[in-house]
Motif scaffolding. Structure first.
Motif, PDB file in Angstrom:
ATOM      1  N   PRO A 220     -17.124  -4.380   5.567  1.00 56.94           N
ATOM      2  CA  PRO A 220     -16.832  -4.901   4.222  1.00 56.94           C
ATOM      3  C   PRO A 220     -16.228  -3.843   3.305  1.00 56.94           C
ATOM      4  O   PRO A 220     -16.709  -3.592   2.204  1.00 56.94           O
ATOM      5  CB  PRO A 220     -18.204  -5.354   3.729  1.00 56.94           C
ATOM      6  N   TRP A 221     -15.114  -3.266   3.767  1.00 53.42           N
ATOM      7  CA  TRP A 221     -14.490  -2.224   2.962  1.00 53.42           C
ATOM      8  C   TRP A 221     -13.030  -2.069   3.351  1.00 53.42           C
ATOM      9  O   TRP A 221     -12.687  -2.062   4.534  1.00 53.42           O
ATOM     10  CB  TRP A 221     -15.191  -0.885   3.128  1.00 53.42           C
ATOM     11  N   SER A 222     -12.165  -1.919   2.350  1.00 57.49           N
ATOM     12  CA  SER A 222     -10.748  -1.644   2.564  1.00 57.49           C
ATOM     13  C   SER A 222     -10.203  -0.980   1.316  1.00 57.49           C
ATOM     14  O   SER A 222     -10.261  -1.548   0.230  1.00 57.49           O
ATOM     15  CB  SER A 222      -9.984  -2.949   2.841  1.00 57.49           C
ATOM     16  N   GLY A 223      -9.678   0.224   1.471  1.00 54.26           N
ATOM     17  CA  GLY A 223      -9.131   0.936   0.323  1.00 54.26           C
ATOM     18  C   GLY A 223      -9.975   2.135  -0.055  1.00 54.26           C
ATOM     19  O   GLY A 223     -10.770   2.647   0.737  1.00 54.26           O
ATOM     20  N   GLU A 224      -9.809   2.586  -1.304  1.00 46.09           N
ATOM     21  CA  GLU A 224     -10.573   3.718  -1.824  1.00 46.09           C
ATOM     22  C   GLU A 224     -11.547   3.240  -2.900  1.00 46.09           C
ATOM     23  O   GLU A 224     -11.335   2.213  -3.527  1.00 46.09           O
ATOM     24  CB  GLU A 224      -9.626   4.770  -2.437  1.00 46.09           C
ATOM     25  N   LEU A 225     -12.592   4.014  -3.110  1.00 50.56           N
ATOM     26  CA  LEU A 225     -13.620   3.646  -4.078  1.00 50.56           C
ATOM     27  C   LEU A 225     -13.090   3.729  -5.500  1.00 50.56           C
ATOM     28  O   LEU A 225     -12.451   4.704  -5.891  1.00 50.56           O
ATOM     29  CB  LEU A 225     -14.836   4.562  -3.929  1.00 50.56           C
ATOM     30  N   ARG A 226     -13.377   2.684  -6.267  1.00 45.17           N
ATOM     31  CA  ARG A 226     -13.051   2.658  -7.681  1.00 45.17           C
ATOM     32  C   ARG A 226     -14.328   2.415  -8.477  1.00 45.17           C
ATOM     33  O   ARG A 226     -15.414   2.294  -7.920  1.00 45.17           O
ATOM     34  CB  ARG A 226     -12.002   1.578  -7.972  1.00 45.17           C
ATOM     35  N   ALA A 227     -14.217   2.317  -9.784  1.00 48.81           N
ATOM     36  CA  ALA A 227     -15.388   2.207 -10.655  1.00 48.81           C
ATOM     37  C   ALA A 227     -16.236   0.992 -10.304  1.00 48.81           C
ATOM     38  O   ALA A 227     -15.730  -0.068  -9.911  1.00 48.81           O
ATOM     39  CB  ALA A 227     -14.936   2.124 -12.117  1.00 48.81           C
ATOM     40  N   SER A 232     -10.101  -0.112  -4.149  1.00 44.73           N
ATOM     41  CA  SER A 232      -8.735  -0.162  -4.667  1.00 44.73           C
ATOM     42  C   SER A 232      -7.993  -1.381  -4.131  1.00 44.73           C
ATOM     43  O   SER A 232      -7.166  -1.971  -4.841  1.00 44.73           O
ATOM     44  CB  SER A 232      -7.982   1.115  -4.287  1.00 44.73           C
ATOM     45  N   HIS A 233      -8.273  -1.772  -2.920  1.00 50.19           N
ATOM     46  CA  HIS A 233      -7.593  -2.932  -2.323  1.00 50.19           C
ATOM     47  C   HIS A 233      -8.016  -4.218  -3.032  1.00 50.19           C
ATOM     48  O   HIS A 233      -7.175  -5.080  -3.321  1.00 50.19           O
ATOM     49  CB  HIS A 233      -7.916  -3.007  -0.832  1.00 50.19           C
ATOM     50  N   GLU A 234      -9.277  -4.352  -3.317  1.00 59.59           N
ATOM     51  CA  GLU A 234      -9.756  -5.542  -4.025  1.00 59.59           C
ATOM     52  C   GLU A 234      -9.128  -5.658  -5.410  1.00 59.59           C
ATOM     53  O   GLU A 234      -8.683  -6.739  -5.833  1.00 59.59           O
ATOM     54  CB  GLU A 234     -11.276  -5.500  -4.114  1.00 59.59           C
ATOM     55  N   LEU A 235      -9.071  -4.537  -6.107  1.00 67.02           N
ATOM     56  CA  LEU A 235      -8.481  -4.548  -7.445  1.00 67.02           C
ATOM     57  C   LEU A 235      -6.979  -4.805  -7.383  1.00 67.02           C
ATOM     58  O   LEU A 235      -6.411  -5.453  -8.270  1.00 67.02           O
ATOM     59  CB  LEU A 235      -8.765  -3.223  -8.148  1.00 67.02           C
ATOM     60  N   ALA A 236      -6.325  -4.318  -6.318  1.00 73.94           N
ATOM     61  CA  ALA A 236      -4.891  -4.538  -6.181  1.00 73.94           C
ATOM     62  C   ALA A 236      -4.578  -6.014  -5.971  1.00 73.94           C
ATOM     63  O   ALA A 236      -3.639  -6.553  -6.580  1.00 73.94           O
ATOM     64  CB  ALA A 236      -4.343  -3.713  -5.021  1.00 73.94           C
ATOM     65  N   VAL A 237      -5.337  -6.681  -5.111  1.00 71.31           N
ATOM     66  CA  VAL A 237      -5.105  -8.110  -4.887  1.00 71.31           C
ATOM     67  C   VAL A 237      -5.297  -8.880  -6.187  1.00 71.31           C
ATOM     68  O   VAL A 237      -4.517  -9.776  -6.526  1.00 71.31           O
ATOM     69  CB  VAL A 237      -6.039  -8.643  -3.780  1.00 71.31           C
ATOM     70  N   ARG A 238      -6.334  -8.534  -6.944  1.00 74.63           N
ATOM     71  CA  ARG A 238      -6.582  -9.161  -8.239  1.00 74.63           C
ATOM     72  C   ARG A 238      -5.372  -9.016  -9.164  1.00 74.63           C
ATOM     73  O   ARG A 238      -4.892  -9.983  -9.770  1.00 74.63           O
ATOM     74  CB  ARG A 238      -7.820  -8.535  -8.868  1.00 74.63           C
ATOM     75  N   ALA A 239      -4.872  -7.796  -9.276  1.00 71.30           N
ATOM     76  CA  ALA A 239      -3.747  -7.541 -10.170  1.00 71.30           C
ATOM     77  C   ALA A 239      -2.481  -8.253  -9.700  1.00 71.30           C
ATOM     78  O   ALA A 239      -1.704  -8.768 -10.525  1.00 71.30           O
ATOM     79  CB  ALA A 239      -3.500  -6.033 -10.261  1.00 71.30           C
TER      80      ALA A 239
END
Length: 359
Positions: A220-227, A232-239
């Protein structure tokens, strides 16, 4: 070859990152689609220079990525970048300075307000307005679902989106596919996966680009840790969803999960709308949506799976149902080839739209 195309006057196409996994799909696609291009130029890192690849039935030598590789390109020509973000950021301005247009599928320009983020089934019109001469394509997770979500949004007005992705190993390029194949060989014919730590011990340090062993597992992880624990991948898809649909304040929650599938992303989607959803009408919308195929007959065992979507162009949608607790929400499952639908097809469609401006 299409005899109706005068290649001497047709726009040129260059592909940077021409020896990667996505490029292999794109080059095959160029031989299958309408031939709108004049010369095709293949470019890659210096270690791949000199390789010969077949495109449109002809062998083409791979050029090293230098400024000389772009000589002769100008207005009307298109360069597709299938490269890491740092490579795109370095070389895309070199191309646009010569007057050629760039189609980039890295994360380098997806947040740039002067670079349109385009999925042709949704916002093809945005290709024409490119102040920096660059058009960006979305992440392959976004690409898998956005045609279906966008079609439903046009009817019901989207207010919220909750998504879980089940991402194929090939999204991490050849390294992802190769490490999964090695891990499969390690566990084949064994009873591994029944006891704590046995898969980790068998695989050892050979986890490749993944945060944990992928075989017999989900990560359950893809990308780099963010706040606050987001990746980072989850936030990118959102944006990206917000940008493509033009909904800057849309409530979006994404959980990215890596699964032991070679090719084909799958997603569960819960889309909430301003207006109540009528199931039969929602199915009609999905059946008519460009780039979407509805496969939804659970009684007959018919629903999308990634092994069926692999090697195909559409996003396959099924398990469509109105939420039990909210008549304004629709839930569905979608699968799409992450290399083809997720990147190569989107990039090719954008490049063809640009070429059409000069036809």
């Amino acid at each position: 070859m299409n005899p109706g195309v005068d290649r001497s006057s047709a726009p040129a196409l260059a592909v940077v990152g021409a020896t990667g996994a996505v490029a292999a799909v794109l080059l095959q696609m160029l031989s299958q689609r309408a031939d709108v291009w004049g010369g095709i130029r293949l470019i890659a890192s210096s270690r791949s220079a000199g390789r010969r690849l077949t495109v449109r039935g002809e062998e083409c030598e791979v050029l090293a990525l230098t400024e000389d590789a772009f000589d002769g390109l100008g207005a009307g020509d298109v360069v597709i970048f299938l490269t890491p973000a740092e490579v795109s950021a370095r070389w895309a301005p070199v191309v646009t300075a010569r007057g050629a247009a760039v189609v980039d599928h890295s994360a380098a320009f997806r947040d740039d307000p002067e670079v349109p983020l385009v999925v042709p089934e949704i916002n093809a019109h945005a290709v024409r307005i490119r102040p920096r001469g660059i058009v960006a394509g979305p992440d392959s997770v976004t690409a898998a679902m956005i045609a279906a979500v966008g079609a439903l949004h046009a009817e019901y007005a989207l207010t919220g989106l909750v998504v879980s992705s089940y991402q194929a190993a090939s999204a991490e390029g050849r390294a992802g596919s190769e490490v999964l194949r090695r891990q499969l060989a390690v566990v084949a014919g064994t009873d591994l996966g029944e006891h704590t730590g046995d898969v980790r011990r068998a695989v050892g340090e050979d986890t490749g680009p993944f945060a944990a062993p992928l075989v017999l597992n989900v990560v359950p992880w893809s990308g780099e840790l963010r706040a606050d624990g987001w990746s980072s991948h989850e936030l990118a898809v959102r944006a990206e969803v917000r940008r493509i649909l033009g909904l800057d304040a849309l409530a979006v929650s994404v959980t990215c999960v890596q699964v032991p599938v070679m090719t084909g992303h799958s997603l569960t989607v819960r889309a909430a709308f301003e207006h109540p959803v009528e199931l039969a009408r929602a199915r009609e919308i999905l059946e008519a949506a460009p780039g979407v195929v509805l496969v939804d007959d659970p009684a007959a065992g018919e629903f999308p799976t990634p092994v069926d979507a692999a090697g195909t162009d559409p996003a396959w949608v099924g398990r469509v149902r109105v939420s039990l607790d909210d008549p304004r929400a629709l839930e569905f499952f979608v699968c799409a080839d992450n290399l083809r639908k997720g990147v190569a097809l989107n990039a090719t469609q954008i490049a063809e739209l640009i070429a059409g401006e000069f036809a």
